[in-house]
Design a protein around this motif. Structure first.
Motif, PDB file in Angstrom:
ATOM      1  N   LEU A   1       0.819  -1.221   0.000  1.00  0.00           N
ATOM      2  CA  LEU A   1       0.000   0.000   0.000  1.00  0.00           C
ATOM      3  C   LEU A   1       0.851   1.268   0.000  1.00  0.00           C
ATOM      4  O   LEU A   1       0.397   2.324  -0.444  1.00  0.00           O
ATOM      5  CB  LEU A   1      -0.936   0.001   1.209  1.00  0.00           C
ATOM      6  CG  LEU A   1      -2.160  -0.921   1.112  1.00  0.00           C
ATOM      7  CD1 LEU A   1      -2.835  -1.068   2.457  1.00  0.00           C
ATOM      8  CD2 LEU A   1      -3.141  -0.401   0.070  1.00  0.00           C
ATOM      9  N   GLN A   2       2.073   1.154   0.501  1.00  0.00           N
ATOM     10  CA  GLN A   2       2.962   2.318   0.527  1.00  0.00           C
ATOM     11  C   GLN A   2       3.777   2.456  -0.758  1.00  0.00           C
ATOM     12  O   GLN A   2       4.486   3.451  -0.946  1.00  0.00           O
ATOM     13  CB  GLN A   2       3.916   2.201   1.725  1.00  0.00           C
ATOM     14  CG  GLN A   2       3.206   2.273   3.069  1.00  0.00           C
ATOM     15  CD  GLN A   2       4.098   1.831   4.215  1.00  0.00           C
ATOM     16  OE1 GLN A   2       5.289   1.544   4.030  1.00  0.00           O
ATOM     17  NE2 GLN A   2       3.524   1.761   5.415  1.00  0.00           N
ATOM     18  N   SER A   3       3.676   1.453  -1.640  1.00  0.00           N
ATOM     19  CA  SER A   3       4.448   1.468  -2.879  1.00  0.00           C
ATOM     20  C   SER A   3       3.547   1.867  -4.038  1.00  0.00           C
ATOM     21  O   SER A   3       2.370   2.164  -3.872  1.00  0.00           O
ATOM     22  CB  SER A   3       5.052   0.085  -3.135  1.00  0.00           C
ATOM     23  OG  SER A   3       4.007  -0.851  -3.358  1.00  0.00           O
ATOM     24  N   GLU A   4       4.107   1.840  -5.238  1.00  0.00           N
ATOM     25  CA  GLU A   4       3.285   2.075  -6.425  1.00  0.00           C
ATOM     26  C   GLU A   4       2.359   0.888  -6.605  1.00  0.00           C
ATOM     27  O   GLU A   4       2.772  -0.254  -6.534  1.00  0.00           O
ATOM     28  CB  GLU A   4       4.183   2.224  -7.658  1.00  0.00           C
ATOM     29  CG  GLU A   4       5.038   3.484  -7.625  1.00  0.00           C
ATOM     30  CD  GLU A   4       5.807   3.657  -8.922  1.00  0.00           C
ATOM     31  OE1 GLU A   4       5.503   2.917  -9.885  1.00  0.00           O
ATOM     32  OE2 GLU A   4       6.678   4.529  -8.967  1.00  0.00           O
ATOM     33  N   ARG A   5       1.101   1.174  -6.851  1.00  0.00           N
ATOM     34  CA  ARG A   5       0.093   0.115  -6.878  1.00  0.00           C
ATOM     35  C   ARG A   5      -0.547   0.007  -8.254  1.00  0.00           C
ATOM     36  O   ARG A   5      -0.652   0.983  -8.982  1.00  0.00           O
ATOM     37  CB  ARG A   5      -0.990   0.388  -5.832  1.00  0.00           C
ATOM     38  CG  ARG A   5      -0.466   0.476  -4.412  1.00  0.00           C
ATOM     39  CD  ARG A   5      -1.574   0.811  -3.438  1.00  0.00           C
ATOM     40  NE  ARG A   5      -2.166   2.108  -3.702  1.00  0.00           N
ATOM     41  CZ  ARG A   5      -1.701   3.251  -3.223  1.00  0.00           C
ATOM     42  NH1 ARG A   5      -0.623   3.253  -2.459  1.00  0.00           N
ATOM     43  NH2 ARG A   5      -2.286   4.392  -3.508  1.00  0.00           N
ATOM     44  N   SER A   6      -1.018  -1.204  -8.550  1.00  0.00           N
ATOM     45  CA  SER A   6      -1.830  -1.401  -9.753  1.00  0.00           C
ATOM     46  C   SER A   6      -3.193  -1.916  -9.322  1.00  0.00           C
ATOM     47  O   SER A   6      -3.305  -2.614  -8.315  1.00  0.00           O
ATOM     48  CB  SER A   6      -1.169  -2.419 -10.695  1.00  0.00           C
ATOM     49  OG  SER A   6      -1.274  -3.726 -10.173  1.00  0.00           O
ATOM     50  N   SER A   7      -4.212  -1.586 -10.064  1.00  0.00           N
ATOM     51  CA  SER A   7      -5.568  -2.003  -9.708  1.00  0.00           C
ATOM     52  C   SER A   7      -5.672  -3.520  -9.663  1.00  0.00           C
ATOM     53  O   SER A   7      -6.264  -4.083  -8.746  1.00  0.00           O
ATOM     54  CB  SER A   7      -6.565  -1.443 -10.719  1.00  0.00           C
ATOM     55  OG  SER A   7      -7.872  -1.883 -10.431  1.00  0.00           O
ATOM     56  N   ARG A   8      -5.054  -4.187 -10.630  1.00  0.00           N
ATOM     57  CA  ARG A   8      -5.144  -5.643 -10.700  1.00  0.00           C
ATOM     58  C   ARG A   8      -4.467  -6.288  -9.493  1.00  0.00           C
ATOM     59  O   ARG A   8      -5.004  -7.217  -8.885  1.00  0.00           O
ATOM     60  CB  ARG A   8      -4.493  -6.125 -11.995  1.00  0.00           C
ATOM     61  CG  ARG A   8      -4.567  -7.625 -12.192  1.00  0.00           C
ATOM     62  CD  ARG A   8      -3.988  -7.998 -13.542  1.00  0.00           C
ATOM     63  NE  ARG A   8      -4.019  -9.438 -13.736  1.00  0.00           N
ATOM     64  CZ  ARG A   8      -3.559 -10.053 -14.828  1.00  0.00           C
ATOM     65  NH1 ARG A   8      -3.057  -9.341 -15.819  1.00  0.00           N
ATOM     66  NH2 ARG A   8      -3.609 -11.359 -14.926  1.00  0.00           N
ATOM     67  N   GLN A   9      -3.286  -5.788  -9.125  1.00  0.00           N
ATOM     68  CA  GLN A   9      -2.585  -6.355  -7.978  1.00  0.00           C
ATOM     69  C   GLN A   9      -3.323  -6.073  -6.676  1.00  0.00           C
ATOM     70  O   GLN A   9      -3.324  -6.893  -5.765  1.00  0.00           O
ATOM     71  CB  GLN A   9      -1.161  -5.803  -7.910  1.00  0.00           C
ATOM     72  CG  GLN A   9      -0.158  -6.612  -8.724  1.00  0.00           C
ATOM     73  CD  GLN A   9       1.254  -6.433  -8.220  1.00  0.00           C
ATOM     74  OE1 GLN A   9       1.695  -5.318  -7.985  1.00  0.00           O
ATOM     75  NE2 GLN A   9       1.965  -7.529  -8.061  1.00  0.00           N
ATOM     76  N   SER A  10      -3.971  -4.930  -6.597  1.00  0.00           N
ATOM     77  CA  SER A  10      -4.729  -4.605  -5.384  1.00  0.00           C
ATOM     78  C   SER A  10      -5.835  -5.624  -5.156  1.00  0.00           C
ATOM     79  O   SER A  10      -6.094  -6.037  -4.016  1.00  0.00           O
ATOM     80  CB  SER A  10      -5.317  -3.195  -5.481  1.00  0.00           C
ATOM     81  OG  SER A  10      -4.305  -2.221  -5.476  1.00  0.00           O
TER      82      SER A  10
END
Length: 602
Positions: free
Chosen positions: A100-109
């Motif tokens: 959550l503190q890193s760069e996120r992608s919708s799919r990985q979330s």
């Protein structure tokens, strides 16, 4: 044509008579199991993967795979997957927070959210889904989270906007049963009213030996054996699609254990939605009842079993008994966040359990606390009888000498062993015991911790012992053969039941401390109403404040320092159990009630 239709036609073409052939065709078992897998994957593929991992956790191959997934060089998603598969919730939380503190992608979330849903990390799952775009996979995950937290109609509404498929159908089916749908059976041409003599039962249970060795299955087996010993004819039936639903692909139509035959309900094709399974169970049971004409029908929690039996009883006029062994709504609640007692699922679950208990001809339950809960739910006190957990043959015999038991198990003959034989789940509160042992480790070099059993909390307990520096003093042998269980009881200096305080632990009396008392082992137990029915403080053990590590440490220290007093407690505990907690005694109570309800309906 789908695979199920094809196999059905193939099955009919080779004209196997399932009523004559004892062993069902392996192809039909495989087809039913494949459909079951598809149903589980549709509902929650991540949780299904977790269940498979739990079942095969001892596999060296799986262990190697998980070790690779959890290495420092692996990605955050792989490390989170490994944490979920090993029930390491602390690690899962840590990895998800880093994500959550890193760069996120919708799919990985969505992927991380599914891991959290399977591991009961509700708040993290909610946060992760808030980071996701409204894709189909995100919507299905949101529905899973709502469903898991008991918001049934809301989950159905989320899926109903074009995202549903199998998952939506399964949710609607289960919701319909929770809201009151019951099996629909054809009217019989005449009322059967059971056999002329009060001497036969048909007993419907969720699972059984030899495929399941839980306390539930042990209790069923003990009851049936005790009834046979009293001269009763017994027919035992397990729920639809068991034991295929626990991976036993080569299951027979029946298994015989100690002279008790368990018949299996394995229709082809099997239904895998909630309402469909209950309907098939009722239809199968009705056919067996017409053939065998038992005096009484008897079933156990949960209410889905009772709905099938109730429908058959009403169709035939045969009286039926509901045995309330637990409060499964409260068990569900124990793993949910605060406020879940107002959720749809919890409220409907409680109402359904009350409904079937009110409609049964008689109700058995484990103890006084559960009896009072039934009375508050509207069940008449006059039709409730106590049927406490009892001890089987191996515990009726004189306990094995402690040194001899330890010799057979390879345990240290000189150590002081505190521990338990139990399902290792959070509400058992075993982390309190681990912490108490850690506090006493320097003071008592011979102190050891022995925790026998398996469950979702096992890995967490092992890691806690490691963190506290007492790993070398602890033994976690996992699930053991039932014929060895009494040896582990006899090996202990003190048996611990450090349950947390919750609705389920306040009411439900466990089986294992009864067996410990029968083994002459004093019991330290959380001071809860259900456990006060077993433990008299200072007489056969001590009652200790739940989750109070300091109080548990003090009580355990007392047991170590006062061995002669502990011996007297163990002797008193065995006398108590032999006088009031045997299955032979319970069988007399059961038969008395059976004959009463038969006479009332004749």
């Amino acid at each position: 044509m789908n695979i199920q239709s094809y196999l059905q036609k193939w099955f009919e073409r080779i004209q196997i008579d399932r009523t004559v052939v004892l062993k069902p065709n392996i192809i039909s078992n495989i087809a039913n199991t494949a459909q079951l897998v598809l149903a589980n994957v549709a509902d929650d593929p991540t949780y299904f993967a977790l269940q498979v991992a739990r079942r095969f956790r001892s596999s060296p191959i799986l262990r190697q795979v998980i070790d690779r997934l959890s290495s420092e060089r692996a990605s955050l998603s792989l490390r989170a997957l490994a944490a979920m598969l090993t029930d390491d919730r602390s690690c899962l939380r840590s990895v998800c927070e880093r994500y959550l503190q890193s760069e996120r992608s919708s799919r990985q979330s969505v992927f991380f959210a599914n891991l959290c849903i399977a591991s009961d990390e509700w708040i993290l799952a909610d946060m992760l889904l808030d980071q996701s775009a409204k894709t189909k996979s995100a919507v299905k995950s949101r529905a899973r989270l709502l469903w898991a937290r008991g918001h049934m109609s809301e989950a159905i509404a989320v899926l109903g906007s074009g995202y549903g498929g199998r998952q939506l159908r399964h949710y609607r089916s289960e919701f319909s049963v929770f809201r009151g749908l019951e099996p629909n059976l054809p009217a019989t041409t005449e009322t059967m009213l059971g056999a002329k003599k009060c001497n036969s039962i048909m007993y419907v249970s969720t699972n059984s030996l030899p495929h399941t060795g839980s306390g539930y299955a042990q209790r069923t087996h003990s009851i049936l054996k005790a009834l046979v010993d009293e001269g009763w004819a017994v027919k035992a039936l397990t729920r639809v699609n068991y034991p295929l639903n626990i991976g036993k692909l080569a299951a027979d139509l029946q298994d015989t254990v100690d002279g008790i035959t368990y018949e299996r309900c394995l229709p082809f094709p099997a239904q895998h939605d909630f309402a469909g399974r209950i309907q098939q169970q009722a239809e199968d049971l009705l056919a067996r009842v017409k053939k065998d004409n038992p005096s009484v029908l008897h079933t156990t929690t949960d209410f889905s079993n009772a709905l099938a039996v109730k429908a058959v009883a009403e169709a035939t006029g045969i009286p039926w008994i509901y045995e309330v062994r637990g409060q499964l709504a409260d068990t569900w609640l124990s793993t949910r966040p605060d406020g879940s007692e107002t959720s749809e699922r919890y409220q409907l679950f409680m109402e359904r359990e009350s409904y079937v208990a009110r409609h049964a001809d008689h109700v058995f339950t484990l103890g006084e606390a559960m009896k009072q809960n039934l009375i508050r739910s509207g069940v008449k006190e006059s039709k409730i009888s106590l049927l406490p957990n009892g001890i089987g043959d191996e515990f009726l015999e004189e306990p094995v000498d402690r040194t001899q038991a330890r010799g057979q198990l390879g345990l240290d003959p000189e150590a002081f062993y505190a521990g338990t034989v139990s399902s290792l789940v959070p509400y058992e509160g075993l982390s309190t015991l681990v912490r108490a042992v850690a506090r006493l480790a320097d003071e008592f070099p011979s102190l050891r911790l022995l925790i026998v059993g398996d469950g979702t909390d096992r890995e967490n307990l092992i890691m806690l012992a490691r963190e506290l520096g007492i790993e070398s003093r602890c033994e976690f042998p996992g699930r053991v053969p039932r014929e060895q269980a009494h040896l582990y009881h006899s090996s202990l200096n003190t048996f611990a039941v450090p349950r947390v305080e919750s609705a389920v632990t306040r009411s439900v009396t466990p089986l294992k401390p009864v067996e410990a008392l029968a083994s002459g082992v004093p019991v330290l137990a959380s001071d809860l109403p259900a456990l006060r029915e077993l433990i008299t403080d200072g007489e056969n053990g001590h009652l200790v404040r739940p989750e109070d590590v300091e109080d548990w440490t003090g009580s355990l220290r007392t047991m170590i320092l006062e061995p002669s007093r502990a011996y007297k407690m163990g002797k008193s505990g065995r006398e108590f159990v032999l006088s009031s907690r045997t299955w032979a005694q319970n069988a007399k109570t059961i038969i008395q009630i059976y004959c009463r309800v038969v006479n009332q309906t004749s």
